[in-house]
Design a protein around this motif. Structure first.
Motif, PDB file in Angstrom:
ATOM      1  N   LEU A  79      11.034  21.142  18.032  1.00  0.00           N
ATOM      2  CA  LEU A  79      10.343  21.954  16.840  1.00  0.00           C
ATOM      3  C   LEU A  79       9.853  20.795  15.794  1.00  0.00           C
ATOM      4  CD1 LEU A  79      12.615  24.878  15.693  1.00  0.00           C
ATOM      5  CD2 LEU A  79      10.337  24.811  16.417  1.00  0.00           C
ATOM      6  N   ILE A  95      21.902  25.728  12.044  1.00  0.00           N
ATOM      7  CA  ILE A  95      20.533  25.521  11.724  1.00  0.00           C
ATOM      8  C   ILE A  95      19.956  26.106  13.035  1.00  0.00           C
ATOM      9  CG2 ILE A  95      18.761  23.787  11.733  1.00  0.00           C
ATOM     10  CD1 ILE A  95      20.762  22.239   9.958  1.00  0.00           C
ATOM     11  N   VAL A  96      20.209  25.980  13.997  1.00  0.00           N
ATOM     12  CA  VAL A  96      19.462  26.236  15.387  1.00  0.00           C
ATOM     13  C   VAL A  96      19.824  27.697  15.480  1.00  0.00           C
ATOM     14  CG1 VAL A  96      19.562  26.268  17.848  1.00  0.00           C
ATOM     15  CG2 VAL A  96      20.001  23.938  16.426  1.00  0.00           C
ATOM     16  N   TYR A 150      22.021  30.108  27.686  1.00  0.00           N
ATOM     17  CA  TYR A 150      21.983  29.731  26.315  1.00  0.00           C
ATOM     18  C   TYR A 150      20.692  28.674  26.590  1.00  0.00           C
ATOM     19  CZ  TYR A 150      22.834  27.481  21.807  1.00  0.00           C
ATOM     20  OH  TYR A 150      22.668  27.111  20.435  1.00  0.00           O
ATOM     21  N   VAL A 151      20.378  27.779  27.447  1.00  0.00           N
ATOM     22  CA  VAL A 151      19.237  26.871  27.772  1.00  0.00           C
ATOM     23  C   VAL A 151      18.019  27.937  27.788  1.00  0.00           C
ATOM     24  CG1 VAL A 151      18.093  25.200  29.276  1.00  0.00           C
ATOM     25  CG2 VAL A 151      20.374  25.207  28.638  1.00  0.00           C
ATOM     26  N   PHE A 158      16.539  21.239  20.934  1.00  0.00           N
ATOM     27  CA  PHE A 158      15.662  22.153  20.273  1.00  0.00           C
ATOM     28  C   PHE A 158      15.097  21.973  18.986  1.00  0.00           C
ATOM     29  CE2 PHE A 158      14.993  26.595  19.742  1.00  0.00           C
ATOM     30  CZ  PHE A 158      14.967  26.763  18.384  1.00  0.00           C
ATOM     31  N   ILE A 159      15.963  21.084  18.169  1.00  0.00           N
ATOM     32  CA  ILE A 159      15.513  20.710  16.746  1.00  0.00           C
ATOM     33  C   ILE A 159      14.486  19.774  16.786  1.00  0.00           C
ATOM     34  CG2 ILE A 159      15.959  19.606  14.512  1.00  0.00           C
ATOM     35  CD1 ILE A 159      18.699  20.825  14.934  1.00  0.00           C
ATOM     36  N   GLU A 213      24.582  23.776  14.342  1.00  0.00           N
ATOM     37  CA  GLU A 213      24.651  25.129  15.277  1.00  0.00           C
ATOM     38  C   GLU A 213      24.093  26.139  14.460  1.00  0.00           C
ATOM     39  OE1 GLU A 213      28.429  26.234  16.232  1.00  0.00           O
ATOM     40  OE2 GLU A 213      27.694  27.856  17.433  1.00  0.00           O
ATOM     41  N   ASN A 226      26.179  28.984  29.879  1.00  0.00           N
ATOM     42  CA  ASN A 226      25.453  27.883  29.369  1.00  0.00           C
ATOM     43  C   ASN A 226      23.884  27.887  29.640  1.00  0.00           C
ATOM     44  OD1 ASN A 226      27.154  26.338  27.763  1.00  0.00           O
ATOM     45  ND2 ASN A 226      27.971  25.305  29.570  1.00  0.00           N
ATOM     46  N   VAL A 234      21.709  20.787  23.808  1.00  0.00           N
ATOM     47  CA  VAL A 234      20.612  21.613  23.550  1.00  0.00           C
ATOM     48  C   VAL A 234      20.287  21.921  22.275  1.00  0.00           C
ATOM     49  CG1 VAL A 234      19.868  24.073  24.238  1.00  0.00           C
ATOM     50  CG2 VAL A 234      21.517  22.803  25.833  1.00  0.00           C
ATOM     51  N   ASN A 235      20.969  22.061  21.275  1.00  0.00           N
ATOM     52  CA  ASN A 235      20.798  22.293  19.937  1.00  0.00           C
ATOM     53  C   ASN A 235      19.866  21.113  19.449  1.00  0.00           C
ATOM     54  OD1 ASN A 235      22.049  24.943  19.783  1.00  0.00           O
ATOM     55  ND2 ASN A 235      24.078  23.802  19.042  1.00  0.00           N
ATOM     56  N   LEU A 285      17.254  28.992  12.966  1.00  0.00           N
ATOM     57  CA  LEU A 285      15.855  28.968  13.210  1.00  0.00           C
ATOM     58  C   LEU A 285      15.456  29.825  14.407  1.00  0.00           C
ATOM     59  CD1 LEU A 285      15.172  25.034  12.883  1.00  0.00           C
ATOM     60  CD2 LEU A 285      14.287  26.686  11.579  1.00  0.00           C
ATOM     61  N   SER A 286      16.526  30.007  15.447  1.00  0.00           N
ATOM     62  CA  SER A 286      16.154  30.830  16.387  1.00  0.00           C
ATOM     63  C   SER A 286      15.778  32.306  15.780  1.00  0.00           C
ATOM     64  CB  SER A 286      17.367  31.025  17.647  1.00  0.00           C
ATOM     65  OG  SER A 286      17.423  29.688  17.875  1.00  0.00           O
ATOM     66  N   VAL A 311      12.763  30.904  23.027  1.00  0.00           N
ATOM     67  CA  VAL A 311      12.541  31.011  21.686  1.00  0.00           C
ATOM     68  C   VAL A 311      11.435  30.012  21.178  1.00  0.00           C
ATOM     69  CG1 VAL A 311      13.644  30.190  19.396  1.00  0.00           C
ATOM     70  CG2 VAL A 311      14.786  31.781  20.735  1.00  0.00           C
ATOM     71  N   LYS A 330      26.689  35.734  26.359  1.00  0.00           N
ATOM     72  CA  LYS A 330      25.947  34.792  25.434  1.00  0.00           C
ATOM     73  C   LYS A 330      26.865  33.377  25.580  1.00  0.00           C
ATOM     74  CE  LYS A 330      24.144  37.685  21.987  1.00  0.00           C
ATOM     75  NZ  LYS A 330      24.320  38.439  20.427  1.00  0.00           N
ATOM     76  N   ASN A 331      27.825  33.677  26.454  1.00  0.00           N
ATOM     77  CA  ASN A 331      28.696  32.448  26.340  1.00  0.00           C
ATOM     78  C   ASN A 331      28.222  31.371  27.604  1.00  0.00           C
ATOM     79  OD1 ASN A 331      30.391  32.631  24.329  1.00  0.00           O
ATOM     80  ND2 ASN A 331      31.344  34.312  25.374  1.00  0.00           N
ATOM     81  N   LYS A 374      16.836  29.208  24.519  1.00  0.00           N
ATOM     82  CA  LYS A 374      16.502  28.423  23.342  1.00  0.00           C
ATOM     83  C   LYS A 374      14.968  28.025  23.969  1.00  0.00           C
ATOM     84  CE  LYS A 374      19.583  28.495  20.695  1.00  0.00           C
ATOM     85  NZ  LYS A 374      19.484  29.591  20.251  1.00  0.00           N
ATOM     86  N   MET A 391      27.481  20.777  25.984  1.00  0.00           N
ATOM     87  CA  MET A 391      26.103  21.068  26.460  1.00  0.00           C
ATOM     88  C   MET A 391      25.402  21.937  25.457  1.00  0.00           C
ATOM     89  SD  MET A 391      24.074  21.943  29.323  1.00  0.00           S
ATOM     90  CE  MET A 391      23.164  23.135  30.012  1.00  0.00           C
ATOM     91  N   LYS A 392      25.858  22.609  24.751  1.00  0.00           N
ATOM     92  CA  LYS A 392      25.164  23.315  23.700  1.00  0.00           C
ATOM     93  C   LYS A 392      24.875  22.573  22.487  1.00  0.00           C
ATOM     94  CE  LYS A 392      26.748  28.315  24.040  1.00  0.00           C
ATOM     95  NZ  LYS A 392      27.584  29.555  23.528  1.00  0.00           N
TER      96      LYS A 392
END
Lengths: 383, 463
Positions: free
Chosen positions: A13, B185-186, B432-433, A9-10, B183, B429, A5-6, B189-190, B439, B426-427, B436, A1-2
């Motif tokens: 942007l 990179i994200v 997390y969405v 996100f990119i 990961e 999901n 999402v990552n 950037l965040s 952000v 933080k874990n 982001k 999932m992450k």
């Protein structure tokens, strides 16, 4: 999932940033209606300009000015900011003394009085450059007159100090006689000025026309026989500065009896002044922030001459700024030749020679406090 | 070039990252080095040569110093040479005119001032270079024979102009090998965007309050001066920590791990605690390269006090060439001494609320000293902060557009000075969405804020 999402996100942007490169490929926008200025365009890289940091400043400005949809975005953001500040004003007002008057800032150097809807400035003594007095006093003609226009830039409506700057200016100028458009209080100001523009309205400039006739000792022939309202809103200079696009005021003008206009010369070439006929035909610009004051009455030019070819009358020189625009023609109807000079367009000028060459009999210094400040003499070096 | 500009966000950074990611690992340092030099030259087209000169000289000095273990005479000479060279450069550009003005004032003479400008980032990159020289001398790092790698370290654009001060030993291995992942990179950037928001949305707006109050009648009323002090306290934190976040974030994107520079300093429960949370890279630099070599706390009481005061004197001087910075450094030096030797144990017994109030009070007064460069203005301001002066606050605030804009951001600044976001798991999901999405929205808000700042209407006097 992450991981998904990552990735999204990119991608988002990148998609947000890509449109910024569009203007490198397509044509660049020339001007902004909102800001009334020429937009900065990106230039090719130049090592010399890079060395002086000019290229860097240009690129930074160009990226902002050429951003896709920057004008509507800016307008919306400014309105949102205004609403947030208005909300805060209400909260702060709740702590105030209700009977007291306050200058409430709605932009940089833009105010309203308490919660009213006339946008005003605040007077600053630094608006006057004392060297301007020497410049005007250098005009040798004896028949020299001052008509001073009081406005929000020279009257503090909380202190009610009308006359302060007029007294100072008139005492420093060597003129045969002087008079002023008096704005003794805020209510009078509202009667004489537009809600969102720094210029005076039809009530004020007609009153001034009559007062000037008395000052210069001629019989006024223009009579105010009614008024006309055009189906267009006038959002003036202050609306632009403060981003208050919500204050609306219909554009209204006086109706005068017929009078002789003569031949008009703009910067030495025959032409016309103002677009009154176009407005009467309904052919006026309807864009928000259109400068109806300038378009209707006539704009600012270095030199305007009205020639009525009537040698029985005198020649007049008016030294002014945009305040004279609505009454140039009215005053000129009582003179042979009327010369109007806007000194903001001159690097230097020998006024005494100009007066001699054009056989000028009278000089009228006509304007508000800005006529005696750095903005008026931005190009002429005062000594 | 600053991070919070269109040129950096939409021009320099995307192009640099694109070239960096598409290049092979063996070329990444060259790309980074060139990009960093362009970054510096963008803002300082003339002083780039000073930085290059400094890099070359230090490279040669350390090469001549060599890796030989043990502190022999030759290595010590090169160490001293390196320290003197770097300190001289810093002193000339940053303190030259300050020294000359004071000599003129004291001796009543008139030596002409130097026609130099303070090169951006010189304090940061000089300290980084010094850390390299000293670490090689101490044996904690090896000589960097590849000048490109050394240049990359010194000029690395994420931390070049505003830190954090990255010690060479912390980055030595990463110059040779670092990993890049989606990961990271994200995350990077965040972190960059959060830092950008701190700077553009909060710091720039609360700054309007301090700038207005201190410029329009600095001898203002008590409440307004406290408002200005509070605003500046928030401004400097969000400005500086924002830049650190941006630097750390960009470092992460490039594969580097920089150490944290701020740890919610305004929740400190003592001044000692505050300085473990504020500009951590600077305080540890002074601890490792000044305090400990002087003997630290393993000396007599008098020398211990001397060591603390020397460190804080230098900390003040490092911040700027003006007496108020020296005063600020010594202010903290003395308070830390008082905490260490007199009231430290007593403070620890107090309730947390009292400790926080005590710490914030000292910190805010410290920032007033830091902000007001003229001592002639500082003393009346401090006096008026404690002797009540009545005033028409309503009229004053209503009349200032800047104060009202700033006031909108004060509550946000206060809330985000605390570790509020650390309270979320933080874990999760969904969180997390949500994070982001927030952000991305912050990024848009920052761009819009920069756009508003470019609003420059022309009033048609010349219509």
């Amino acid at each position: 999932m992450k991981k998904k999402v990552n990735t999204i996100f990119i991608i988002i942007l990148i998609l947000f940033i890509l449109p910024f490169y569009v203007f490198f490929i397509t044509s660049q926008n020339d001007s902004s209606i909102l800001e009334n200025r020429t937009l900065v365009k990106h230039e090719m890289f130049n090592l010399g300009k890079f060395w002086n940091s000019e290229y860097q400043s240009n690129l930074e400005s160009a990226l902002g000015d050429q951003m896709l949809l920057q004008e509507p975005i800016k307008k919306r953001l400014l309105i949102t900011r205004q609403k947030m500040v208005a909300f805060l004003n209400k909260i702060i007002f709740s702590f105030s003394n209700n009977s007291k008057k306050y200058y409430v800032a709605i932009g940089n150097d833009m105010y309203v009085l308490n919660e009213d809807d006339y946008i005003i400035s605040k007077p600053k003594f630094s608006n006057i450059n004392k060297k301007s007095f020497a410049f005007f006093n250098n005009i040798n003609l004896e028949d020299k007159y001052l008509y001073y226009i009081e406005s929000d830039s020279s009257v503090n409506f909380v202190l009610n100090n009308s006359g302060k700057y007029y007294n100072y200016i008139s005492s420093n100028l060597n003129v045969k006689a002087s008079d002023k458009l008096s704005v003794p209080n805020y209510n009078t100001y509202k009667n004489y000025y537009y809600k969102t523009d720094h210029h005076w309205n039809r009530n004020a400039h007609y009153k001034a026309y009559l007062s000037i006739a008395k000052l210069l000792k001629y019989q006024p022939i223009i009579k105010d026989i009614g008024d006309k309202e055009y189906n267009v809103f006038f959002n003036g200079s202050k609306a632009r500065s403060s981003a208050r696009f919500d204050i609306n005021e219909k554009f209204k003008v006086n109706v005068y009896n017929d009078y002789k206009k003569g031949t008009i010369y703009i910067n030495g070439e025959e032409g016309s002044y103002g677009d009154k006929k176009k407005y009467d035909l309904g052919k006026y610009e309807n864009e928000y922030l259109t400068n109806h004051y300038g378009l209707y009455y006539g704009g600012d030019y270095p030199e305007i001459v009205f020639d009525l070819k009537d040698d029985s009358k005198e020649n007049l020189l008016i030294i002014s700024n945009s305040y004279s625009n609505p009454i140039n023609e009215l005053i000129a109807s009582s003179f042979n030749k009327t010369f109007i000079l806007d000194l903001r367009s001159y690097d230097s000028i020998d006024l005494n020679k100009y007066i001699e060459d054009n056989k000028i009999n009278k000089v009228l210094i006509l304007g508000d406090i800005r006529l005696f400040g750095d903005s008026y003499f931005s190009r002429i070096k005062l000594k | 070039m600053v991070f919070s500009s269109f040129s950096f966000i939409f021009f320099f950074l995307p192009i640099t990252l694109f070239l960096y990611f598409i290049s092979k690992d063996k070329y990444k340092n060259i790309i980074l080095c060139i990009a960093s030099l362009i970054f510096y030259a963008w803002g300082e087209p003339k002083y780039i040569f000073l930085m290059l000169f400094s890099i070359v000289i230090n490279y040669l000095i350390v090469r001549l110093m060599g890796n030989k273990k043990g502190k022999n005479r030759k290595r010590t000479i090169f160490l001293i040479l390196g320290i003197i060279f770097n300190i001289l450069i810093l002193t000339f550009f940053k303190y030259g005119n300050f020294i000359i003005s004071n000599i003129n004032n004291v001796l009543g003479i008139n030596i002409g001032l130097l026609d130099v400008k303070l090169p951006i980032g010189i304090s940061f990159y000089t300290f980084q270079i010094l850390s390299y020289v000293i670490d090689v001398y101490n044996g904690s790092s090896k000589v960097q024979k590849n000048i490109i790698k050394l240049c990359t370290y010194i000029s690395l654009f994420p931390q070049l102009i505003a830190g954090p001060i990255v010690r060479y030993e912390d980055i030595e291995k990463q110059l040779d090998k670092r990993t890049i992942s989606k990961e990271k990179i994200v995350q990077g950037l965040s972190r960059f965007i959060i830092g950008l928001s701190k700077k553009v949305l909060i710091a720039n707006n609360v700054a309007l309050i301090a700038n207005y109050i201190y410029s329009v009648n600095p001898n203002n009323s008590t409440i307004l001066l406290w408002l200005a002090a509070l605003a500046y306290t928030l401004q400097i934190y969000f400005d500086f920590s924002g830049y650190s976040d941006m630097a750390i974030g960009l470092g992460k994107v490039l594969g580097f791990n920089f150490l944290e520079n701020f740890n919610y300093p305004y929740i400190a429960t003592s001044i000692t605690d505050f300085w473990r949370r504020w500009h951590i890279s600077l305080s540890t630099w002074f601890k490792d390269y000044v305090y400990i070599p002087l003997g630290g706390n393993r000396v007599s009481l008098i020398k211990h006090i001397r060591n603390i005061l020397v460190v804080w004197l230098l900390t003040g001087i490092w911040h700027g060439a003006s007496w108020n910075f020296i005063l600020w450094g010594l202010y903290y030096g003395f308070i830390l001494l008082i905490e260490k030797f007199l009231i430290g144990k007593f403070i620890k017994k107090l309730p947390n609320v009292i400790r926080h109030i005590y710490s914030l009070f000292i910190i805010i007064i410290g920032w007033v000293i830091f902000r007001i460069e003229s001592l002639h203005e500082l003393l009346p301001i401090l006096k008026n902060m404690f002797i009540y002066k009545p005033f028409d606050y309503v009229g004053y605030v209503l009349e200032s557009f800047d104060i009202k804009i700033g006031l909108l951001f004060i509550p946000i600044g206060i809330i985000f000075s605390t570790p509020i976001k650390n309270k979320f798991n933080k874990n999760n999901n969904i969180l997390y969405v949500f994070e982001k999405v927030m952000v991305l929205l912050l990024f848009v808000a920052c761009v819009f804020q920069l756009l508003i700042q470019s609003y420059n209407p022309f009033i048609y006097f010349n219509f």
